[in-house]
Design an enzyme around this catalytic site. Structure first.
Site, PDB file in Angstrom:
ATOM      1  N   LYS A  47       0.770  -1.218   0.040  1.00 30.80           N
ATOM      2  CA  LYS A  47      -0.090  -0.063   0.078  1.00 30.80           C
ATOM      3  C   LYS A  47       0.795   1.110   0.065  1.00 30.80           C
ATOM      4  O   LYS A  47       0.588   2.162  -0.583  1.00 30.80           O
ATOM      5  CB  LYS A  47      -0.937   0.064   1.203  1.00 30.80           C
ATOM      6  N   ARG A  77      -3.860   3.027   8.661  1.00 30.51           N
ATOM      7  CA  ARG A  77      -3.932   1.640   7.835  1.00 30.51           C
ATOM      8  C   ARG A  77      -2.700   0.783   7.965  1.00 30.51           C
ATOM      9  O   ARG A  77      -1.703   1.359   7.749  1.00 30.51           O
ATOM     10  CB  ARG A  77      -4.337   2.096   6.465  1.00 30.51           C
ATOM     11  N   GLY A  86      -8.443  -7.489   4.738  1.00 36.55           N
ATOM     12  CA  GLY A  86      -9.330  -7.721   6.092  1.00 36.55           C
ATOM     13  C   GLY A  86      -8.688  -8.293   7.225  1.00 36.55           C
ATOM     14  O   GLY A  86      -9.211  -8.595   8.302  1.00 36.55           O
ATOM     15  N   MET A 143      -5.915  -7.092   8.875  1.00 31.64           N
ATOM     16  CA  MET A 143      -5.248  -6.330  10.055  1.00 31.64           C
ATOM     17  C   MET A 143      -6.111  -5.161  10.072  1.00 31.64           C
ATOM     18  O   MET A 143      -7.160  -4.961   9.302  1.00 31.64           O
ATOM     19  CB  MET A 143      -3.927  -6.142   9.626  1.00 31.64           C
ATOM     20  N   ARG A 181      -3.906  -1.564  -6.046  1.00 34.02           N
ATOM     21  CA  ARG A 181      -2.932  -2.897  -5.807  1.00 34.02           C
ATOM     22  C   ARG A 181      -3.435  -3.768  -7.012  1.00 34.02           C
ATOM     23  O   ARG A 181      -4.647  -3.598  -7.668  1.00 34.02           O
ATOM     24  CB  ARG A 181      -3.314  -3.447  -4.442  1.00 34.02           C
ATOM     25  N   HIS A 240      -2.506 -40.925   3.030  1.00 38.70           N
ATOM     26  CA  HIS A 240      -3.118 -41.851   2.011  1.00 38.70           C
ATOM     27  C   HIS A 240      -4.282 -41.213   1.371  1.00 38.70           C
ATOM     28  O   HIS A 240      -4.251 -41.334   0.000  1.00 38.70           O
ATOM     29  CB  HIS A 240      -3.136 -43.391   2.608  1.00 38.70           C
ATOM     30  N   SER A 248      15.227 -41.351  -9.431  1.00 41.13           N
ATOM     31  CA  SER A 248      13.574 -40.686  -9.267  1.00 41.13           C
ATOM     32  C   SER A 248      14.028 -40.210  -7.626  1.00 41.13           C
ATOM     33  O   SER A 248      13.806 -41.418  -6.890  1.00 41.13           O
ATOM     34  CB  SER A 248      12.615 -41.476  -9.614  1.00 41.13           C
ATOM     35  N   CYS A 258       9.524 -37.916  -7.728  1.00 40.97           N
ATOM     36  CA  CYS A 258       8.104 -38.092  -8.032  1.00 40.97           C
ATOM     37  C   CYS A 258       7.155 -38.460  -6.912  1.00 40.97           C
ATOM     38  O   CYS A 258       6.142 -39.038  -6.723  1.00 40.97           O
ATOM     39  CB  CYS A 258       8.159 -39.896  -8.672  1.00 40.97           C
ATOM     40  N   TYR A 311      13.042 -34.004 -14.964  1.00 41.16           N
ATOM     41  CA  TYR A 311      11.646 -33.970 -14.957  1.00 41.16           C
ATOM     42  C   TYR A 311      11.151 -34.059 -13.670  1.00 41.16           C
ATOM     43  O   TYR A 311      11.531 -34.162 -12.554  1.00 41.16           O
ATOM     44  CB  TYR A 311      10.992 -35.147 -15.765  1.00 41.16           C
TER      45      TYR A 311
END
Length: 887
Positions: free
Chosen positions: A28, A98, A107, A109, A354, A470, A779, A846, A866
């Site tokens: 801000k 503020r 909202g 603070m 913002r 799980h 992996s 993985c 990957y």
């Protein structure tokens, strides 16, 4: 020495880069200075840095003499800019106080408006403004807000007094109250303060100011702010800035107003002004819903069928100026802006801008549209969309307009939405789903044996377990919404009933799960299906062109494989073979194999499983033609497959011809006290090589059969789990190679394949140079690597990990986002040592971390080839990998 206070507006234009650095002055403060710098009408003010907040909270809530002196000088800047003095009874300067963290926390603070009013200055404000009603209205607002935010008094006491005052005078709305009514209410408010606080309401304006500054700093550590930070991964040591600004008033009559606006629609992304305003009001009236706001534009009002005039119609001059500001700010920031404004007697003032929060759909549309408009380039568009927001698009969503009867909230373990009848076990889920019913599986916790019920269910709710339990892991892989760790759920299996909080439910009652928020809702809530074309496809195409790492999927069913390919997966990074064994048609043969006390007995059972396992791989290879498929050989401890109920033992006795006592004795022999570190992974292959031999044969036979049908080649990647030593790999690779040679001889053809290992143990990472002499790929199984490195159980630690995150021990749940400082070191070390022994070794990840953007960024830094994620996280990983490459 750096300043702790920076001024803006009123001719102030600091050349200190810190004055517009969001990490120093907050979002801000930086944007207020920026708007003032480009000539927009911004009330003058100053910002106290986030560093002072951190210092204040660390040193016992005190302010230094140096800070007090800087604030006094900055207050003089405001006084000179507006020509009013703070505390002057004749013509007082009033200010707002503020918060302003470096990222938007709407909202979370505190804010105080109209600060500087007291029994003397209210009269001066009335005289100067010529509006006694406005002055007393502002004073009562200030007492009410200050008492709540700074003094910590019950806001409801003041609201109740206001409602009684309106009722006594026969008024319906606040705007009906006149000056004498507000003056009487101020007296009553001051009485409430003295009664509740034990002291009169503060009349010293400097005491008021420092009280408000302290309250804003303190609100950084409020419960709601802590929860918001935890949910949005915002570090607790950032702190908030404080912005003190000259007040401008939207409550000075019918030529004054206040509002909130967006330069584009934050819900749809459409290029249309979006917002609300209120005549004769202050900002909290709009935000708090005290009054019903009016539409900003005539088109929006007409579309809604509303009667009150829009701002465009009621205040055309101010609206025209606002529209000009919209265009200027969007061009300046090159993004959609969320703006707060006030009109004081016809003059427009900008209070905040913002980058606006938006839905995933809107984010995609804005990014693609802005590239088309020439406002941003493709790279900026890719970086602008939050990968995790794509979850909103990949799963069904609850209709945001629908009502929700929320009965409890758990952990948002797997996104999406589902409604269905409650079922309390996996078998019932499967039976009822087969009849065409939509069901939600509700369990205390799930086990691998529930896999069929989880697959049959539309959603999964568990009383225990964390975000990587799980239930959560499997649900994400299946694309099923899941709420885990909902501790309010109590199940009575005997009565087939449950209680959720104070609500009594029974099997068959309908509930709805919102896996994106963790909400459990009574009844059925309408859902919206995802759309994966248009802007989504465009942005994904750009992302693929800019990323380096490949993105694979964790999948072991043809349906999951097809879904992953649809989402852009470039292979399978983890095919868990154990899930295939829990099928009802196979579990008895699996148990027969486990219970056998000789190799011959095990081979007899494995012969029954071979054709089933081969058929599994045929289906997967058919779907994934032309792409790599990494298959992990059997990994979990054998006890997970053992029978539990008497009925299961009876079925097994019938199938094997063995007595119940013998079977139960054998089960007891296989019992382990710590099975996750026991007889599992490659240890099964070492002690029972015939298991891995059967699996390898199934893989090679399936690959040969699919290749025989023509088409793109198949290149299996066989992964040995939980290896700690090179010798383990040597023994098992020799077994796999021998099996391959035998199959190729039988089939009369040979195929390319590679054998690698999963790095799940610290020793494996440390000895990666030796392992790479045998393994052709690594992996990193970061789920187990995190468990074994941190000494944490993934399934049990959810009870306390939230407190660890809250106290700053871990920045995030290490099972959700990779512990880069600890586990990450082992990944980096393993990659470096693996490459040192085998140039060009293929490296991937993985674990569940393969779908986490922060972890993906680390994988790019380390240079992995990957990442592999559950099917529904493949698009998230594609975008995150592109962002990591661009950054």
């Amino acid at each position: 020495m750096n300043s702790s206070v920076y001024t803006f507006g009123g001719g102030a234009n600091s050349d200190d880069a810190r004055s517009r650095d969001k990490t120093i002055v907050g979002g801000k403060g930086a944007n207020l200075a920026e708007m003032a710098g480009i000539g927009l009408p911004v009330p003058p003010g100053f910002t106290i840095t986030t560093e002072e907040c951190v210092r204040y909270l660390a040193t016992g809530s005190d302010f230094s003499a140096e800070l007090r002196a800087e604030v006094a000088a900055a207050l003089t800047h405001i006084e000179q800019a507006v020509g009013k003095d703070f505390g002057d009874a004749a013509d007082p300067l009033l200010v707002s106080v503020r918060s302003g963290a470096r990222v938007s926390m709407p909202g979370m603070m505190d804010t105080v408006l109209n600060l500087g009013l007291n029994d003397a200055t209210v009269a001066g404000l009335a005289a100067v403004s010529g509006d006694e009603r406005f002055a007393w209205d502002s004073y009562r607002r200030f007492i009410q807000m200050y008492s709540d935010v700074v003094l910590g008094l019950d806001h409801g006491l003041f609201e109740e007094a206001l409602e009684i005052a309106k009722e006594d005078n026969g008024f319906y709305a606040d705007v009906d109250m006149q000056a004498e009514h507000w003056q009487a209410l101020v007296a009553e408010y001051k009485g409430i303060v003295e009664a509740e606080w034990g002291k009169p309401f503060p009349q010293d304006v400097n005491e008021q100011l420092w009280g408000a500054i302290a309250a804003v700093f303190d609100s950084w550590d409020s419960d709601r702010a802590k929860v918001y930070r935890r949910l949005n991964d915002i570090p607790g040591d950032w702190g908030t800035a404080v912005n003190v600004q000259a007040m401008v008033f939207g409550n000075m009559g019918d030529t004054s107003a206040t509002g909130v606006a967006f330069t584009r629609d934050p819900a749809t992304g459409d290029k249309a002004y979006y917002g609300e305003y209120l005549v004769n009001a202050q900002g909290e009236d709009v935000v708090a819903g005290i009054r019903t706001p009016q539409y900003l534009t005539q088109a929006a009002r007409q579309a809604a069928g509303a009667k009150p005039l829009s701002m465009e119609e009621a205040m055309p001059d101010a609206y025209g100026e606002l529209a000009r500001v919209f265009e200027l700010l969007e061009r300046h920031y090159r993004d959609m802006q969320d703006i707060e404004f006030t009109v004081e007697r016809g003059k427009l003032w900008m209070l905040q801008t913002r980058s606006g929060k938006r839905t995933a759909k809107a984010a995609l549309k804005m990014a693609v549209d802005m590239v088309g408009e020439g406002l941003i380039d493709e790279k900026t568009a890719i970086l602008r969309v939050d990968p995790m927001a794509l979850d909103q698009l990949l799963h069904p969503m609850l209709d945001p307009a629908a009502e929700r009867d929320i009965i409890t909230t758990g952990l948002p373990a797997s996104p999406g939405a589902a409604s269905g009848a409650i079922v309390l076990d996996a078998d019932t889920a499967e039976v009822r789903a087969a009849r065409g019913e939509a069901v939600v599986l509700v369990r205390v916790e799930t086990s691998p044996e529930d896999i069929h019920g989880m697959h049959a269910a539309k959603g999964i709710l568990t009383a225990r377990g964390g975000m990587t339990s799980h239930a959560a892991v499997v649900a994400r892989g299946m694309g099923r919404p899941c709420v885990s760790g909902a501790s309010a759920v109590q199940i009575d299996m005997a009565a087939r009933t449950l209680r959720i909080g104070g609500r009594a439910l029974r099997e068959g009652d309908t509930i709805t799960l919102d896996g994106s928020t963790g909400q459990v809702i009574a009844g059925e809530v309408p859902t919206i299906e995802p759309e994966l074309v248009g802007d989504f496809a465009t942005l994904m195409g750009w992302a693929d062109a800019h990323r380096r790492m490949k993105v694979r999927t964790n999948a072991e069913t043809p349906a999951d494989c097809r879904m992953a390919r649809q989402f852009g997966a470039e292979g399978i990074g983890l095919c868990r073979t154990e899930h295939m064994f829990f099928d009802d048609a196979r579990i008895t043969a699996v148990r027969q194999m486990i219970m056998a006390d000789s190799e011959a007995g095990r081979r007899e059972a494995l012969a029954k499983l071979l054709p089933e396992q081969r058929a599994d791989f045929v289906e997967i290879f058919e779907v994934m033609r032309g792409l790599p498929v990494t298959i992990r050989l059997l990994d979990p401890p054998l006890h997970e497959f053992l029978p539990h109920a008497e009925r299961d033992y009876a079925e097994l006795a019938d199938a094997t011809g063995l007595g119940l006592d013998h079977l139960k004795r054998r089960a007891e022999e296989l019992h382990e006290f710590n099975p996750m570190l026991g007889h599992r992974g490659c240890r099964l292959g070492i002690t029972f090589p015939e298991i891995y031999e059967m699996q390898a044969r199934a893989i090679f036979e399936a690959a040969c059969d699919v290749v025989a049908g023509g088409g793109e080649p198949i290149v299996p990647e066989i992964m040995i789990p939980l290896a700690a030593t090179k010798r383990e790999l040597d023994i098992l690779k020799a077994l796999i190679d021998a099996t391959a040679a035998a199959v190729f001889a039988e089939k009369g053809k040979a195929l390319d394949y590679i054998v690698g290992t999963m790095i799940e143990l610290p020793r494996a990472a440390l000895m990666a140079n030796e392992l790479a002499e045998t393994a052709e790929f690594f992996s990193f199984g970061t789920n187990d690597l995190t468990q074994t490195t941190l000494g944490l159980s993934r399934d049990d630690s959810s009870r306390f990990l939230a407190q660890y995150v809250e106290k700053g021990i871990f920045p995030r749940d290490p099972f959700v986002s990779l512990d880069i400082d600890g586990v990450g070191q082992l990944v980096r070390l393993g990659a470096e040592r693996g490459r040192g022994s085998r140039a060009g070794i293929k490296l991937g990840i993985c674990g569940e971390h393969g779908g986490d953007p922060a972890s993906i960024g680390f994988c790019e830094e380390v240079g992995l080839d990957y990442v592999s994620a559950s099917p529904y996280r493949v698009p998230i990983a594609r975008l995150a990998a592109a962002q990591a490459a661009l950054k």
